[in-house]
Enzyme design. Structure first.
Site, PDB file in Angstrom:
ATOM      1  N   GLY A 130       0.744  -1.264   0.000  1.00  0.00           N
ATOM      2  CA  GLY A 130       0.000   0.000   0.000  1.00  0.00           C
ATOM      3  C   GLY A 130       0.769   1.306   0.000  1.00  0.00           C
ATOM      4  N   GLY A 149       2.926   2.572  -2.219  1.00  0.00           N
ATOM      5  CA  GLY A 149       3.418   3.030  -3.532  1.00  0.00           C
ATOM      6  C   GLY A 149       2.787   4.328  -4.024  1.00  0.00           C
ATOM      7  N   CYS A 183      -0.263   3.607  -6.081  1.00  0.00           N
ATOM      8  CA  CYS A 183      -1.020   2.490  -5.509  1.00  0.00           C
ATOM      9  C   CYS A 183      -2.265   3.027  -4.817  1.00  0.00           C
ATOM     10  CB  CYS A 183      -0.107   1.803  -4.503  1.00  0.00           C
ATOM     11  SG  CYS A 183      -0.941   0.751  -3.362  1.00  0.00           S
TER      12      CYS A 183
HETATM   13  P1  5GP Z   1       6.882   3.820  -5.406  1.00  0.00           P
HETATM   14  O1  5GP Z   1       8.369   3.738  -5.380  1.00  0.00           O
HETATM   15  O2  5GP Z   1       6.359   4.343  -6.708  1.00  0.00           O
HETATM   16  O3  5GP Z   1       6.311   4.524  -4.233  1.00  0.00           O
HETATM   17  O4  5GP Z   1       6.355   2.316  -5.280  1.00  0.00           O
HETATM   18  C1  5GP Z   1       6.666   1.327  -6.214  1.00  0.00           C
HETATM   19  C2  5GP Z   1       5.973   0.058  -5.836  1.00  0.00           C
HETATM   20  O5  5GP Z   1       4.541   0.224  -5.827  1.00  0.00           O
HETATM   21  C3  5GP Z   1       6.174  -1.102  -6.806  1.00  0.00           C
HETATM   22  O6  5GP Z   1       7.422  -1.703  -6.701  1.00  0.00           O
HETATM   23  C4  5GP Z   1       5.019  -2.025  -6.434  1.00  0.00           C
HETATM   24  O7  5GP Z   1       5.303  -2.830  -5.324  1.00  0.00           O
HETATM   25  C5  5GP Z   1       3.924  -1.043  -6.031  1.00  0.00           C
HETATM   26  N1  5GP Z   1       2.921  -0.895  -7.085  1.00  0.00           N
HETATM   27  C6  5GP Z   1       3.103  -0.627  -8.395  1.00  0.00           C
HETATM   28  N2  5GP Z   1       1.946  -0.527  -9.054  1.00  0.00           N
HETATM   29  C7  5GP Z   1       0.980  -0.757  -8.152  1.00  0.00           C
HETATM   30  C8  5GP Z   1      -0.455  -0.817  -8.232  1.00  0.00           C
HETATM   31  O8  5GP Z   1      -1.082  -0.586  -9.263  1.00  0.00           O
HETATM   32  N3  5GP Z   1      -1.092  -1.115  -7.064  1.00  0.00           N
HETATM   33  C9  5GP Z   1      -0.418  -1.365  -5.897  1.00  0.00           C
HETATM   34  N4  5GP Z   1      -1.120  -1.699  -4.822  1.00  0.00           N
HETATM   35  N5  5GP Z   1       0.914  -1.280  -5.782  1.00  0.00           N
HETATM   36  C10 5GP Z   1       1.601  -0.990  -6.900  1.00  0.00           C
END
Ligand code: 5GP
EC number: 1.7.1.7
Length: 349
Positions: free
Chosen positions: A181, A183, A186
């Site tokens: 959660g 991301g 996300c």
């Molecule tokens: P960020 O670095 O952008 O904060 O987080 C990246 C991570 O978000 C990814 O490695 C993956 O675990 C998660 N993530 C990517 N796309 C999605 C999505 O559509 N839904 C959710 N729940 N998590 C995502």
């Protein structure tokens, strides 16, 4: 129903307390770490930052650029075997040493990964990636992959609690990926009400993993280099980045122009955009758990990486850590109710 008392913390809830330091300059800080693993006999050294296996971020082009910095790229699972063949033929040992092969848990994924690993013995890392790492099917799949690849470095996730970290390590994972959660694109917490603040997840999961000689990757939630420093400070061995690396030449997002300014699209892997791209539809029983954002185009990823590594070196000098490895030991978090001074944000476009 039960309520667990005690507040769990995210990156925004803490700062790292400065400590006396004998370091004269940031250039003295060594960000390279050398890892040995619970199952794999491989010794890997590099900077333990990973480009996320999202289809816009975990590209072959990203791997070529980031390997120059000794940073890892988790290649997304949508490349064909033909794409992999071309990449492996054209890539040096050094590039392949910084590549993680991602897979889901389907039979097709299993067949494909066996073929990918036949292409080069220089490929060392596998990442078995599902949004919810708590399922029995996932654990069985992990055991199968460990049996087939006894000497590869296997990462598995995502989970956020110590008992599941232990189960995954006992079932064959060298490294457990942590984060549900946090991301940038996300929406799981909004859609499902499920999640765990990332800093507390790291602290609890690192403790569980290290007790079994495993490691963890903190996945998601870093929006500035200070968050990466906090993730390492909290005990994470590796940190995975999506949003912070988005919007660059090395990404595969579509470019759009508005008022003669360039933007790049970045979307979550469970967003409507991603599901339509890869399955051609949004299945009736599923809700989207990701969103699409349009971000200003930022050019080459090199500049962003230099800025991130500079921030990380600086964090180490503030607490007297000559090596990144020492950062956790030298970290004391203070709980805070303020972070950045935002007075000039009103002038931002
Ligand atoms: P960020 O670095 O952008 O904060 O987080 C990246 C991570 O978000 C990814 O490695 C993956 O675990 C998660 N993530 C990517 N796309 C999605 C999505 O559509 N839904 C959710 N729940 N998590 C995502």
């Amino acid at each position: 129903m039960r309520i667990e008392e005690g507040v769990k913390l995210g990156f925004k809830d803490v700062l790292i307390r400065p400590k006396r330091s004998t370091l004269k300059s940031r250039s003295q800080v060594d960000l390279i770490r050398v890892f040995s693993f619970k199952y794999s006999s491989v010794i890997w050294s590099g900077i333990p930052i990973i480009a996320a296996n999202m289809d816009t971020i975990g590209t072959f082009q990203m791997a070529r650029s980031l390997s120059n910095f000794k940073i890892l790229t988790a290649i997304h699972k949508y490349y064909s075997l033909e794409d992999w063949k071309n990449f492996v033929i054209l890539s040096s040992k050094d590039i392949l040493n910084h590549v993680i092969v991602s897979i889901g848990i389907s039979t097709e994924d299993f067949i494909k990964i066996k073929k990918i690993f036949l292409l080069s013995s220089e490929l060392k890392y596998i990442c078995i990636d599902v949004a919810n790492g708590y399922s029995e099917h996932f654990v069985s799949f992990l055991k199968l992959i460990r049996e087939c690849f006894p000497d590869k470095i296997i990462c598995a996730g995502n989970v956020v609690t110590g008992e599941m970290v232990e189960e995954l390590i006992i079932s064959g994972a060298d490294i457990v990926k942590v984060g549900i959660g946090p991301g940038s694109v996300c929406t799981t917490r909004v859609k499902t009400g499920v999640g765990y603040p990332q800093l507390s997840a790291i602290i609890e999961c690192a403790d569980a993993a290290h007790g079994l000689k495993g490691q963890i990757i903190s996945d998601g939630g870093c929006s500035v280099s200070g968050d990466i420093a906090k993730a390492f400070g909290a005990g994470s061995d590796f940190v995975m980045l999506g949003g912070m690396l988005s919007g660059h030449n090395e990404c595969s997002g579509d470019i759009v122009e508005k008022k003669s300014k360039k933007y790049m699209l970045f979307y979550g892997m469970s967003s409507v955009a991603a599901m339509q791209r890869y399955t051609g539809e949004m299945r009736g029983y599923r809700a989207s758990e990701g969103k699409t954002v349009k971000i200003p185009f930022r050019g080459d990823v090199d500049f962003t990486i230099r800025d991130i590594l500079g921030g990380l070196r600086s964090a180490c000098t503030y607490v007297g850590a000559e090596k990144l490895k020492e950062l956790t030991k030298r970290t004391t978090f203070i709980k805070v109710t303020e972070q950045e001074n935002c007075i000039f944000n009103i002038f931002k476009e």
